[in-house]
Design a protein around this motif. Structure first.
Motif, PDB file in Angstrom:
ATOM      1  N   ARG A  54       0.660   2.909   8.384  1.00 14.96           N
ATOM      2  CA  ARG A  54       0.544   4.313   7.982  1.00 14.96           C
ATOM      3  C   ARG A  54       1.731   4.695   7.103  1.00 14.96           C
ATOM      4  NH1 ARG A  54      -1.065   4.153  13.273  1.00 14.96           N
ATOM      5  NH2 ARG A  54      -3.131   5.024  13.722  1.00 14.96           N
ATOM      6  N   ILE A 108      -2.612   5.014   4.135  1.00 11.87           N
ATOM      7  CA  ILE A 108      -2.185   3.711   4.649  1.00 11.87           C
ATOM      8  C   ILE A 108      -1.913   2.819   3.449  1.00 11.87           C
ATOM      9  CG2 ILE A 108      -3.413   3.862   6.850  1.00 11.87           C
ATOM     10  CD1 ILE A 108      -5.657   2.166   5.614  1.00 11.87           C
ATOM     11  N   LEU A 134      -6.771   5.078  11.192  1.00 12.18           N
ATOM     12  CA  LEU A 134      -6.122   6.231  10.569  1.00 12.18           C
ATOM     13  C   LEU A 134      -7.014   7.445  10.790  1.00 12.18           C
ATOM     14  CD1 LEU A 134      -3.946   7.501   8.678  1.00 12.18           C
ATOM     15  CD2 LEU A 134      -5.513   6.983   6.783  1.00 12.18           C
TER      16      LEU A 134
END
Length: 322
Positions: free
Chosen positions: A156, A167, A139
């Motif tokens: 996500r 997330i 991420l």
């Protein structure tokens, strides 16, 4: 019997002839012409007045006379001149089309426009770079300048209701307090700190209280999916180096009115993006046996590093078990 059309002496002008159209006198007149015979008397009406010609009077017209005679000659002359001009142009074209050696005439250059050179399509060009694809296991929070690992079975967030880069576990379940809400067993968010506190420790302690209430207490929509927080226990409160920055970590265990409760953690530290502003990474894991364990929370925390740093973990000290 009517008098045919022709030139007749004008009764009002002895040396002039006027055109009779077979019915009436016209405005056309000319000088008197020699007839070569007996003079033609001008047509007269009753009593010798100026009127239609007498039936027995036949005019004698020389060749080429009559209205339009001179006009016909001019038309013929123009037609002849046009033929001569066309012939001259054709002859000149033949002479100009060939060279002295008697070769065949050269064709005129084409008037078709020259096609523009082809432009390479960036999409098909061999040098065009494909769009960068986002790493499915990482991420990236570009706003705050960090990345962190995405655990297996996590995705996500796509909801606009989430704060910051988020997330969470892929699967959902019916929240323990009932209602129409769906809950997740784990989530992690990266966001700029909203506190006015000046230190990472103060920001972390203030933020964890607010975040615990949002997840396990009353959410922003006024719902209490876990029945509210009945109590909490501080498991960790310590300095913590994150992404090469000195930060602070706080971890709570919360007891809720419904369900198993959970673990909440906040790490506050200066953003590596260069602004120096404080940011937080938030964690919320259910305490259920099927939920991600605290070791997953530790692994995600240890994976935090500045964007572009490929050296591995960005944490200067590990987190012990809670």
């Amino acid at each position: 019997m009517t008098t045919p059309p022709g030139w007749y002496p004008d009764p009002q002008a002895p040396h002039t002839e006027r055109w009779w159209d077979g019915t009436a006198w016209t405005a056309h007149s000319r000088a008197a012409q020699a007839t070569g015979g007996v003079p033609v008397h001008p047509p007269q009406g009753p009593g010798g007045t100026f009127g239609p010609p007498q039936p027995h009077t036949v005019p004698m017209r020389p060749a080429g006379s009559g209205p339009g005679g001179s006009g016909n000659k001019r038309l013929i002359a123009l037609a002849v001149a046009g033929v001569v001009l066309v012939a001259a142009v054709a002859t000149g074209a033949v002479l100009l089309g060939g060279d002295d050696s008697g070769s065949s005439p050269r064709s005129a250059p084409s008037s078709s426009p020259t096609p523009a050179p082809a432009t390479a399509d960036p999409k098909n060009s061999a040098t065009a770079s494909p769009p960068a694809t986002e790493d499915a296991a990482v991420l990236e929070d570009q706003l705050n300048g960090i990345t962190l690992a995405i655990p297996d079975g996590w995705v996500r967030a796509t909801s606009s209701l989430e704060e910051g880069a988020t997330i969470y576990t892929d699967e959902t379940y019916d929240c323990p307090a009932g209602g129409s809400s769906l809950c997740r067993q784990g989530r992690v968010s990266s966001i700029a700190a909203s506190s006015d506190a000046a230190t990472a420790e103060a920001v972390a302690k203030e933020d964890i209280s607010r975040y615990a209430e949002k997840v396990y207490g009353e959410d922003t929509l006024g719902n209490r999916p876990h029945g509210g927080i009945e109590s909490h226990k501080v498991l960790k409160s310590q300095n913590f180096a994150v992404a090469g920055k000195a930060g602070y970590l706080v971890r709570w265990q919360v007891v809720t009115g419904a369900g198993t409760g959970g673990y909440v953690q906040t790490i506050a530290f200066p953003s590596p993006a260069g602004t120096g502003a404080l940011m937080v990474v938030r964690f919320a894991f259910d305490a259920a046996p099927s939920a991600p364990g605290l070791e997953v929370m530790d692994e995600v925390a240890e994976s935090i590093r500045p964007v572009g740093d490929t050296t591995g973990g960005g944490v200067g000290s590990s987190i012990g078990p809670g």
